[in-house]
Motif scaffolding. Structure first.
Motif, PDB file in Angstrom:
ATOM      1  N   UNK A 308       0.865  -1.257  -0.100  1.00  0.00           N
ATOM      2  CA  UNK A 308       0.125  -0.176  -0.012  1.00  0.00           C
ATOM      3  C   UNK A 308       0.923   1.426   0.009  1.00  0.00           C
ATOM      4  N   UNK A 309       2.111   1.323   0.869  1.00  0.00           N
ATOM      5  CA  UNK A 309       2.952   2.308   0.754  1.00  0.00           C
ATOM      6  C   UNK A 309       3.523   2.501  -0.517  1.00  0.00           C
ATOM      7  N   UNK A 310       3.886   1.444  -1.049  1.00  0.00           N
ATOM      8  CA  UNK A 310       4.586   1.532  -2.520  1.00  0.00           C
ATOM      9  C   UNK A 310       3.642   2.053  -3.381  1.00  0.00           C
ATOM     10  N   UNK A 311       2.315   1.556  -3.234  1.00  0.00           N
ATOM     11  CA  UNK A 311       1.291   2.076  -4.218  1.00  0.00           C
ATOM     12  C   UNK A 311       1.295   3.511  -4.331  1.00  0.00           C
ATOM     13  N   UNK A 340      10.496  14.564  -7.747  1.00  0.00           N
ATOM     14  CA  UNK A 340      11.926  14.506  -7.394  1.00  0.00           C
ATOM     15  C   UNK A 340      12.517  13.338  -8.519  1.00  0.00           C
ATOM     16  N   UNK A 341      13.907  13.655  -8.322  1.00  0.00           N
ATOM     17  CA  UNK A 341      14.765  12.481  -8.949  1.00  0.00           C
ATOM     18  C   UNK A 341      14.734  11.293  -8.392  1.00  0.00           C
ATOM     19  N   UNK A 342      15.323  10.146  -9.030  1.00  0.00           N
ATOM     20  CA  UNK A 342      15.271   8.924  -8.569  1.00  0.00           C
ATOM     21  C   UNK A 342      15.365   8.621  -6.911  1.00  0.00           C
ATOM     22  N   UNK A 343      16.523   9.333  -6.738  1.00  0.00           N
ATOM     23  CA  UNK A 343      16.928   9.030  -5.357  1.00  0.00           C
ATOM     24  C   UNK A 343      15.968   9.660  -4.335  1.00  0.00           C
ATOM     25  N   UNK A 344      15.282  10.628  -4.888  1.00  0.00           N
ATOM     26  CA  UNK A 344      14.593  11.547  -3.849  1.00  0.00           C
ATOM     27  C   UNK A 344      13.288  10.563  -3.649  1.00  0.00           C
ATOM     28  N   UNK A 345      12.720  10.226  -4.638  1.00  0.00           N
ATOM     29  CA  UNK A 345      11.374   9.304  -4.455  1.00  0.00           C
ATOM     30  C   UNK A 345      11.690   7.961  -3.807  1.00  0.00           C
ATOM     31  N   UNK A 346      12.669   7.423  -4.101  1.00  0.00           N
ATOM     32  CA  UNK A 346      12.971   5.980  -3.545  1.00  0.00           C
ATOM     33  C   UNK A 346      13.290   6.287  -2.074  1.00  0.00           C
ATOM     34  N   UNK A 349       9.967   6.512  -0.265  1.00  0.00           N
ATOM     35  CA  UNK A 349       9.619   5.496   0.012  1.00  0.00           C
ATOM     36  C   UNK A 349      10.027   4.627   1.264  1.00  0.00           C
ATOM     37  N   UNK A 350      11.470   4.741   1.196  1.00  0.00           N
ATOM     38  CA  UNK A 350      12.315   4.322   2.366  1.00  0.00           C
ATOM     39  C   UNK A 350      11.690   4.924   3.729  1.00  0.00           C
ATOM     40  N   UNK A 400      12.858  -2.681  -4.695  1.00  0.00           N
ATOM     41  CA  UNK A 400      12.105  -1.819  -4.975  1.00  0.00           C
ATOM     42  C   UNK A 400      12.256  -0.633  -5.728  1.00  0.00           C
ATOM     43  N   UNK A 401      11.720   0.091  -6.525  1.00  0.00           N
ATOM     44  CA  UNK A 401      11.847   1.399  -7.310  1.00  0.00           C
ATOM     45  C   UNK A 401      10.559   2.032  -7.595  1.00  0.00           C
TER      46      UNK A 401
END
Length: 656
Positions: A308-311, A340-346, A349-350, A400-401
Motif C-alpha cells: 500500500x505504501x509503495x502504491x 523528485x529525482x530517483x534518489x529522492x522518490x525512492x 519510499x524508504x 523496489x523502485x
C-alpha cells in the motif's frame, strides 16, 4: 604528389596503418597517408574511422584540465553522419565543468589541394540538457566521402573526487586512442580499468606521476539484439580520489604534512552519504508519514502495508526523469512538491516504510548501460548511478523502485536487473548479490479442432508470468484487444479468419495475465491439411542472424516457456507426418529446448519447453546459441500433415 610516392605510401598503408598514424597528430597538420586512407583493415565495412584521438590531462591547482583532440575520416556516404557532434558536460549550480577553446574544421583534398572549412563561434550552440547538464552542438560543413573532420577543445573539471577518465572505443573503429594524465604529488587516485587492452596495457611512464594509455586498432561498437548495453563492455579507464596530503609548517619551519585517505572501506562510502543533511532527512525523518499517506493500517499485515505504501508513493510522487544516487533536497521539500529525482522518490519510499515500522535500506547499483559490466570489489563511488530500496518482510527480500507506477511491488525495471548492489547500513555496509525469485515465462495451450470438415478452430490460452507479464502490461490489457500489435504477438500467421475475441484475466497478487481467444481457418476439403501446433512468442523472426557476436547476449531474467497443443485427428484424414522430437542444451547449460509429439488414441499431443537458466550468455557461445534458436524457430514452423483419405468409388459393370 608524384606517382612513385603514391605507390610507396599505399604499400606502407596496406602493410601497417598503425605505423602510418604512429605520430601524434596536431590540429591543422595533415599527412598524405590520412588522405589516402580509405578502408579499415580490421573492420572493412566501416563507413567512418577515428584516425586518432587524444586526451592530455593535468591539474591546475585542484582543477583538472583536459586537452582533447579527435580526428575522423569519412569513408562512405553513410559516414557523413559523423559531421553532427554533441559535447556534454556537467555545469551544475557551481560551474563544476566547462568547455572552452573549441576549434573545429572540415578538411578536403580537391585537385591535390587541401581545402579547409573552419567553424566560427556562431556555429557552436550551447543547449541546456536539464538537471545541471549542458551540451555544445555543432555540425561540420562541406562534409563528403573522403573528408577529414578535425576538432579540439579544453575541458575543465572541479569535481576531482571522481575523474571521468576516458573511453577508448567509439561507435566507429578507432586506429589510435591516447589517454595521458599527470597527477600532482599531493593527490593519490585509484584507477578502475575495463577491457582486455586497457587492463593489459603498460601505462606507467618514466615521468613521476604520469600515466599513459595508447591503444590501437579498436573495433567500433554497435547495438546487437538482446544486448543494447554495449557501453558496459567498452575499453575504458576512470579514477577515484584515494587520498590527499595537507601541507603546512609550524612557526619553526617543521613540516606538519598529514595524509588523509578517502573511502578505505565500504562503510566510509556509506558515511560519506549519510553525513549529508539531505540524506539524513530521509533516513530518520522528523515528519510522521503516517499522517501524510492517510493509509488505514489497522489490521493490515506487513506485506500488504508495504504494498500500500509503495502504491501510494509510486502513484502520488512524480519522477522528474533524472537518475541520481543522492538527493538534492530534503524529505520535507520532496513531500511538499511530490516531485523528485530517483534518489529522492525512492528515499521517500524508504522513509514511509520506516515510519510504519518496516525494515528498509538504500541500495546503490550500476544499471545496465552505465558502463560497468561488473562492480569492482572496493568502494568506488563512480561506478554507481541509481538508488533503489531493499526491504525484508517475513524473511523474504524485495527490491523496489517507486518511480514507475506500472511496475508492481517487488519488481524492477529491466535495466536494473543486475547481479550486485551496494547495501548502505549503519554498520557493515558492503556489496550484496541481487537475485530475482520471480517465475517468468509464457505458458501456452492450444486446443485444435476440425469442425464440419470445413473449418479449423483453434482455442488458445496464454499465461504471461512474472517479468513477461509485467513488461507486457501495456500490451496485455483488455483495452488493447483489437490492436494490431496484440494480434501480431499472439496469433499464428497461418490463420486466415483473424477476428478473435480476446478475454483477459489478471492476477495482481501473483502478477500474471491469462489471455484467451479463438481463431478459425477455412479448409479445402479436397486438400491435405497442414497444422502448426502453436506460435513461438519469442525470437520470431529469429534476431540472431549475424555470423559473429562481439558482446554477451543478455536476456535480462530467467524464464521457462511451456507450450502445449492437442489436435484430434479428424475423421477422413490420416496423420501422415509430424515434427521429429528434439532435445538440446547449450554446452554451458544456460539454455535448453525440447519438442515432443505423442500420438495417443487418435489424438496428437505436442509439448515444448524453452528454458533459460542463465540470462547472460557470453559471445564465445554465440554460435551454439544461434544454432539452437535456429532449431527452435524452424521446429515451430514444422506442421503436422494430415492426408485426406481417398474414397473408393466402385467400378461400373459393363454388362449392365
Amino acid at each position: 604528389m608524384t606517382f612513385s610516392k603514391f605507390k610507396i605510401g599505399l604499400l606502407i598503408l596496406l602493410i601497417s596503418p598503425n605505423f602510418l598514424f604512429s605520430q601524434e597528430m596536431r590540429f591543422g597538420k595533415y599527412s598524405d597517408a590520412e588522405f589516402i586512407y580509405n578502408e579499415v583493415a580490421f573492420e572493412p565495412e566501416a563507413d567512418a574511422v577515428v584516425l586518432q584521438e587524444s586526451s592530455y590531462n593535468m591539474f591546475q591547482g585542484v582543477v583538472l584540465e583536459s586537452k582533447i583532440h579527435r580526428r575522423i575520416k569519412v569513408l562512405k556516404e553513410s559516414g557523413k553522419e559523423q559531421a553532427n557532434v554533441t559535447l556534454k558536460y556537467y555545469k551544475g549550480n557551481d560551474k563544476i565543468q566547462d568547455i572552452y577553446k573549441l576549434k573545429a574544421q572540415t578538411v578536403n583534398l580537391v585537385n591535390k589541394e587541401i581545402q579547409i572549412e573552419k567553424l566560427s563561434k556562431s556555429d557552436f550552440y550551447e543547449v541546456d540538457a536539464g538537471n545541471g547538464w549542458m551540451e555544445i552542438r555543432f555540425t561540420f560543413p562541406q562534409v563528403q566521402v573522403g573528408s577529414i573532420i578535425d576538432f579540439t577543445y579544453v575541458k575543465a573539471d572541479k569535481s576531482i573526487l571522481s575523474i571521468d577518465g576516458w573511453v577508448f572505443q567509439n561507435e566507429i573503429p578507432t586506429l589510435k586512442s591516447i589517454y595521458d594524465i599527470t597527477f600532482p604529488d599531493f593527490i593519490w587516485y585509484k584507477s578502475l580499468k575495463q577491457g582486455i587492452k586497457t587492463i593489459s596495457h603498460d601505462f606507467k611512464t618514466k615521468t613521476k606521476g604520469n600515466f599513459r594509455w595508447e591503444l590501437d586498432s579498436l573495433k567500433g561498437f554497435t547495438a546487437e539484439p538482446y544486448m543494447a548495453h554495449f557501453q558496459d563492455y567498452l575499453e575504458k579507464v576512470s579514477f577515484q580520489l584515494e587520498g590527499y596530503e595537507f601541507r603546512q609548517q609550524d612557526s619553526f619551519g617543521t613540516d606538519l604534512n598529514q595524509y588523509k585517505s578517502l573511502f578505505d572501506t565500504w562503510q566510509d562510502l556509506t558515511d560519506f552519504f549519510a553525513d549529508r543533511l539531505e540524506f539524513k532527512s530521509y533516513m530518520s525523518p522528523k515528519k510522521k508519514t503516517r499522517e501524510i499517506t492517510g493509509l488505514d493500517t489497522e489490521g493490515t499485515d506487513t506485506l500488504q502495508l508495504a504494498k500500500d505504501i509503495y502504491k501510494h508513493v509510486s502513484n502520488e510522487y512524480n519522477y522528474s526523469g533524472f537518475s541520481a544516487i543522492a538527493p538534492s533536497k530534503n524529505f520535507s521539500e520532496t513531500i511538499a512538491s511530490k516531485n523528485g529525482n530517483r534518489a529522492e522518490i525512492n528515499l521517500s519510499l524508504l522513509a514511509h516504510l520506516r515510519n510504519h515500522g518496516i525494515i528498509a535500506y538504500p541500495v546503490l547499483i550500476s544499471s545496465k548501460g552505465n558502463g560497468r559490466s561488473d562492480l569492482v570489489p572496493f568502494p568506488f563511488v563512480d561506478q554507481f548511478n541509481q538508488l533503489i530500496v531493499v526491504t525484508s518482510i517475513a524473511n523474504k527480500v524485495y527490491y523496489l523502485d517507486a518511480t514507475d507506477s506500472s511496475i508492481p511491488f517487488g519488481y524492477l525495471p529491466s535495466q536494473f536487473l543486475v547481479n550486485q548492489g551496494f547495501l548502505m547500513l549503519e554498520e557493515n555496509s558492503g556489496l550484496i548479490d541481487i537475485q530475482s525469485h520471480h517465475s517468468s515465462g509464457y505458458y501456452v495451450f492450444d486446443n485444435i479442432l476440425i469442425e464440419d470438415e470445413s473449418s479449423l478452430k483453434r482455442e488458445t490460452a496464454v499465461k504471461a508470468m512474472g517479468f513477461d507479464g509485467v513488461y507486457n502490461t501495456g500490451l496485455f490489457k483488455a483495452e488493447n484487444s483489437s490492436s494490431a500489435a496484440l494480434k501480431e504477438k499472439l496469433i499464428t500467421y497461418q490463420q486466415e479468419n483473424l477476428n478473435p475475441v480476446f478475454t483477459f484475466e489478471e492476477n495482481p497478487k501473483s502478477n500474471f495475465t491469462i489471455i484467451k481467444y479463438t481463431t478459425t481457418k477455412d479448409l479445402d476439403e479436397s486438400q491435405n491439411l497442414y497444422v502448426n501446433p502453436f506460435q513461438l512468442l519469442r525470437w520470431e523472426p529469429n534476431p540472431f542472424v549475424r555470423s559473429t557476436r562481439t558482446f554477451p547476449i543478455d536476456f535480462d531474467y530467467l524464464f521457462t516457456d511451456r507450450y502445449g497443443a492437442k489436435i484430434e485427428i479428424p475423421d477422413g484424414y490420416t496423420l501422415d507426418d509430424y515434427p521429429e522430437d528434439v532435445s538440446m542444451t547449450l554446452p554451458s547449460g544456460a539454455m535448453s529446448f525440447s519438442f515432443k509429439v505423442n500420438i495417443i488414441n487418435g489424438t496428437a499431443i505436442i509439448n515444448s519447453i524453452i528454458s533459460v537458466s542463465n540470462p547472460l550468455i557470453g559471445p564465445q557461445e554465440y554460435p551454439d546459441l544461434k544454432y539452437l534458436i535456429d532449431i527452435i524457430s524452424s521446429k515451430f514452423k514444422e506442421p503436422l500433415v494430415f492426408v485426406k483419405n481417398q474414397t473408393l468409388v466402385p467400378e461400373s459393370n459393363p454388362a449392365e
